[in-house]
Scaffold this active site. Sequence first.
Site, PDB file in Angstrom:
ATOM      1  N   GLY A  20      -3.899  -3.944  -4.801  1.00 26.97           N
ATOM      2  CA  GLY A  20      -4.750  -2.862  -5.256  1.00 26.97           C
ATOM      3  C   GLY A  20      -3.893  -1.656  -5.573  1.00 26.97           C
ATOM      4  O   GLY A  20      -3.411  -0.973  -4.666  1.00 26.97           O
ATOM      5  N   HIS A  21      -3.649  -1.411  -6.845  1.00 25.30           N
ATOM      6  CA  HIS A  21      -2.807  -0.284  -7.242  1.00 25.30           C
ATOM      7  C   HIS A  21      -3.708   0.859  -7.696  1.00 25.30           C
ATOM      8  O   HIS A  21      -4.444   0.741  -8.680  1.00 25.30           O
ATOM      9  CB  HIS A  21      -1.842  -0.709  -8.355  1.00 25.30           C
ATOM     10  CG  HIS A  21      -0.771  -1.629  -7.856  1.00 25.30           C
ATOM     11  ND1 HIS A  21       0.232  -2.110  -8.667  1.00 25.30           N
ATOM     12  CD2 HIS A  21      -0.531  -2.133  -6.635  1.00 25.30           C
ATOM     13  CE1 HIS A  21       1.036  -2.880  -7.950  1.00 25.30           C
ATOM     14  NE2 HIS A  21       0.585  -2.913  -6.715  1.00 25.30           N
ATOM     15  N   LYS A  60       2.577   2.277  -5.131  1.00 26.58           N
ATOM     16  CA  LYS A  60       3.331   1.799  -6.303  1.00 26.58           C
ATOM     17  C   LYS A  60       2.596   2.089  -7.602  1.00 26.58           C
ATOM     18  O   LYS A  60       3.221   2.414  -8.618  1.00 26.58           O
ATOM     19  CB  LYS A  60       3.604   0.299  -6.160  1.00 26.58           C
ATOM     20  CG  LYS A  60       4.499  -0.042  -4.971  1.00 26.58           C
ATOM     21  CD  LYS A  60       4.727  -1.534  -4.846  1.00 26.58           C
ATOM     22  CE  LYS A  60       3.486  -2.298  -4.486  1.00 26.58           C
ATOM     23  NZ  LYS A  60       2.966  -1.959  -3.124  1.00 26.58           N
ATOM     24  N   GLN A  98       2.223  -5.787  -3.364  1.00 29.15           N
ATOM     25  CA  GLN A  98       2.447  -5.890  -1.926  1.00 29.15           C
ATOM     26  C   GLN A  98       3.751  -5.168  -1.541  1.00 29.15           C
ATOM     27  O   GLN A  98       4.100  -4.181  -2.172  1.00 29.15           O
ATOM     28  CB  GLN A  98       2.461  -7.352  -1.472  1.00 29.15           C
ATOM     29  CG  GLN A  98       1.082  -8.022  -1.474  1.00 29.15           C
ATOM     30  CD  GLN A  98       0.680  -8.566  -2.823  1.00 29.15           C
ATOM     31  OE1 GLN A  98       1.459  -9.191  -3.510  1.00 29.15           O
ATOM     32  NE2 GLN A  98      -0.556  -8.330  -3.200  1.00 29.15           N
ATOM     33  N   ASP A 104       0.817  -1.221   0.000  1.00 29.40           N
ATOM     34  CA  ASP A 104       0.000   0.000   0.000  1.00 29.40           C
ATOM     35  C   ASP A 104       0.847   1.267   0.000  1.00 29.40           C
ATOM     36  O   ASP A 104       0.407   2.325   0.443  1.00 29.40           O
ATOM     37  CB  ASP A 104      -0.954   0.037   1.205  1.00 29.40           C
ATOM     38  CG  ASP A 104      -1.779  -1.219   1.345  1.00 29.40           C
ATOM     39  OD1 ASP A 104      -2.413  -1.605   0.349  1.00 29.40           O
ATOM     40  OD2 ASP A 104      -1.777  -1.823   2.432  1.00 29.40           O
TER      41      ASP A 104
END
Length: 423
Positions: free
Chosen positions: A40-41, A16, A222, A13
């Site tokens: 989740g990007h 990235k 991650q 988180d």
Amino acid sequence: MPVDVLVGLQWGDEGKGKIVDVLAPTYDVVARFQGGPNAGHTLTFNGTKHVLHQVPSGIFHPHIINVVGNGVVLDPVVFREELRKLTARGVDGTANLYISKKAQLILPSHRALDRIWEEARGGGKIGSTLKGIGPTYQDKIGRTGLRVGDILHPNFKERYDEAVARHRQLANFHQRELEIEEAEPIFFEAVEELRQLRLTDTEYLLNDLLAQGKRILAEGAQGSLLDIDFGTYPFVTSSSTVVAGACTGLGIAPKHIDKVYGISKAYCTRVGSGPFPTELHDEVGEKIRQAGREFGSTTGRPRRCGWIDLPALRYAIMLNGVSEIHLMKADVLSDFDEIQVCTHYKRPDGSTTEHLLDLAELQELTPEYTALPGWQTSLDNISDPAALPNQLTAYVQYLEQQLQVPVSIVSVGPDRTSTIHLN
């Protein structure tokens, strides 16, 4: 041309997705090398927020080839929904998208097993996103998994049924049912659509592109402290989140790796269970959470929040050979009159260490802090490094001196335009 790798230096988180989006115009290829829909990007531009889970973050740039590597675990249903959302926003997600035939498939039974196993842990829950990631990687290592390329074979349904039968036995051990009947029709519909995409041996594709002089950005998911080998085990993810994972997750040789971009927040967060030495359980932690909108982009869970942790960062920098740091969410700390930085840990016997230790020892450590002055001013509309508050510049310089790695980017907002290049 070389491959540059982007990795998270904390527990994920870190931001990235935004940095991939910012850097992408200078690359020809963006390739995801591990993880799955547990990632989740988030990318924000033109006032719109986009969240990607399996599609590489270069997808919004028409000139970029996007590759889902063999190290990824792919959920066809989630993937289909991502592509549909992109289409609804005027983006053709399939135009320059290639998927490794060696990527593992997440089956409905993997998701069911994930929930069964997490519930069976009781108070010792890992904090799984329940997306089927762990059981899928477990099948991969156990050599019983199904891969994307298998959907092209005429006996795919037979092999699927064999896999589900194995998973049903595992569920029976816990006296549970898989309960996948409603999910299966949707899964097979998504598999049929997946068959229409470019499924290929992406290791050949990427090495051919390297030979042509193309620039490749390897996108990690991650964070390093969630790495299956080097993270805070067992409270980790199931893949190799460090730079080495880019080689095995894409099929590229180590000699091709050049720059390593390490992404870190100006503070620290964690989702799920596990040790977190600098976690704040008070109003300061809540203030960071609210200011940073720290809720998981995949699960919506509130993130645990705390001050930046230099021993943990040094560890991640060492493992990855980080070339430069991109410091994210500096704007979140704008209202603090004082910023705390964890410089080392104290053991119960009073001795100190700068090492990130194994789980049992880590849980007994107390963080020791150095206080730095906050900047207490808005960072909105700042684009020139010279316009940054002196206190923020001093904070960045302190981190550089302590970590012995330059900070080349400071992010002062979610939009791609809120990015300050220092070098």
